[in-house]
Design an enzyme around this catalytic site. Sequence first.
Site, short mmCIF file in Angstrom:
data_model
loop_
_atom_site.label_atom_id
_atom_site.label_comp_id
_atom_site.label_asym_id
_atom_site.label_seq_id
_atom_site.Cartn_x
_atom_site.Cartn_y
_atom_site.Cartn_z
N CYS A 41 0.81 -1.23 0.00
CA CYS A 41 0.00 0.00 0.00
C CYS A 41 0.83 1.27 0.00
O CYS A 41 0.73 2.10 -0.91
CB CYS A 41 -0.93 0.01 1.21
SG CYS A 41 -2.35 -1.11 1.07
N ILE A 42 1.64 1.47 1.02
CA ILE A 42 2.27 2.77 1.24
C ILE A 42 3.16 3.22 0.08
O ILE A 42 3.14 4.40 -0.29
CB ILE A 42 3.05 2.78 2.58
CG1 ILE A 42 2.09 2.50 3.73
CG2 ILE A 42 3.73 4.12 2.79
CD1 ILE A 42 2.75 2.44 5.08
#
Length: 440
Positions: free
Chosen positions: A268-269
Site C-alpha cells: 500500500c504505502i
Amino acid sequence: MTIAIIGLGYVGLPLCLQFARSGARARVLGLDIDAKKIRALNEGRSYIKHIPASEIKKFVRNGKFSASEDFSQIAKRPIEAILICVPTPLKKNRTGAPVPDLSFVLKTGESVARHLQRGQVVVLESTTYPGTTENELRHVLERGSGLRAGRDFHLAFSPEREDPGNPESKVSEIPKVIGGYTPACLEAAAKIYRKAIRKIIPVSNCRTAEATKLLENIFRAVNIALVNELKTVYGAMDIDIWEVIAAARTKPFGFMPFYPGPGLGGHCIPIDPFYLAWRARQFGQQTRFVELAGEINTAMPEKIVARVAEALASAKKKLRGARVLVMGLAYKANVDDDRESPSYVLMDLLKGQGADVSYFDPHIPVIRPSREHSHWAGTKSMKWNHKIISSFDAVLVSTAHDAVNYKNLADWAQLIVDTRNVMAKIKTRARAVNDKVWKA
C-alpha cells in the site's frame, strides 16, 4: 448462505478465517487462480507465516471453509456476497512513469460477471483511486452479466485494513469503512460485514471509502518522508534522529512518532501516492506535497548504499567486490511478506555497483517468484552462524526481525550498517561501537 472471497493472500485469507470463526451461519468459499494455494488450503496447510495451519485445518474439517479455482461456484452455490481482495500494483506507461494497474481487479470482475446472480453483493477491498468501483469495476460487471448495479445486484467498496505481523491486530476489532453505489448497496454490504466485524463505519459513497484508504496510507508515507529527510538534515548537524524522535514522543499531545528507514515497502504505502497523483491529474489537480514525499522515500535506497560504501571505505575496502549481506528481506519486521520490499532495491543497487550480495531472513528461506523481482527467484537465505556472518565485509540491516540474535550479529560481523537503529543498545566485543556500527 455462502460468502465468496476472491484473492487468498495477506488480505483475503485472514478475512476468510474471520468470517469462518464469526459464528455466523455462513460458509466461506475462497477463490484464487493459484492452484498451489488452493491445494494447500484444502489440505489444511498455511503459506503465510502469521496464519496458523491449525486454524485453517479446523475450518476445512468442519465445513466452514473451502477453496477453489472454479469461479462458476458463484452461480452454483447460494452465494450471498463476493468480496474482491486482489493486487492493485503499478505499471510503467510509455514514458516510464508509474501508473495504476487495475488488470487484476478488472480480470476478476470479468470472471465474476460471467456468473453474477441477481441480489448478490459485490464488494471491492483492493486499494485503488476514487472512482474505480463505480466506474471501471461497475462497467465490467454490468457488461459481462447483463445486470445493473443498484438495481439487480449491490456494489460497494470497503478498504482492507490488514496489519500483518501485529499480534494485537484482530480483523474483527478493526472498524470497517464501507461506501455503497447506492444507499441500498451500502446497507446490503454492511449487513454482510456485521456478521464478522464489530464496528461498521458507513460513508456516503464508494469514492469516499476509496479516498479514505488513500488518506490513511498517504498520511504514513508523507510522515515517513519527513523523518527520512530530517535524518539526513540532522545527520549533517551531528544530531541523532532516533534520539530526537524518542524525546519528541514524550509529548503527550500533538505528536505521533514515525521512523526513518531504507525506503517504503508493502502493498500500500509505496503505491497509493501514485494512484492519487495519477487520478488527481485527470481532474487538473496537482499533488505536489504527496509527490515530493514519494521522491524522498524513493531516493532512500541510494543514500543507504552510499552509506555502505562510506562504511566500507573506513575499513579501506571498496564496494565493488565487497561481500555484503542484506539482513531482512520482508518489507516489515516479523512477517514473511516481501511485496515491494526496499531490500530488493538495495540488493539491485549493491549488485549494480559490483558488490557480491546475499541476504538473510529467518522468515523467507528462499525468494519466491514475483512480478517485480523474478531475477532473484530461487535465491536462498544464508545460514546464521559465526563462520558465515563473519565472512561478509558488511552487513546491512534493512528489516529488524525479532527472531534475529543481534548480540551475535554484533560479535560476528566485521561491519554493520544499521537502518533501523536496532544495534543502538547492543554492545560489540571486537571493536568500539562507533567503529563497527554505522547508522544509516
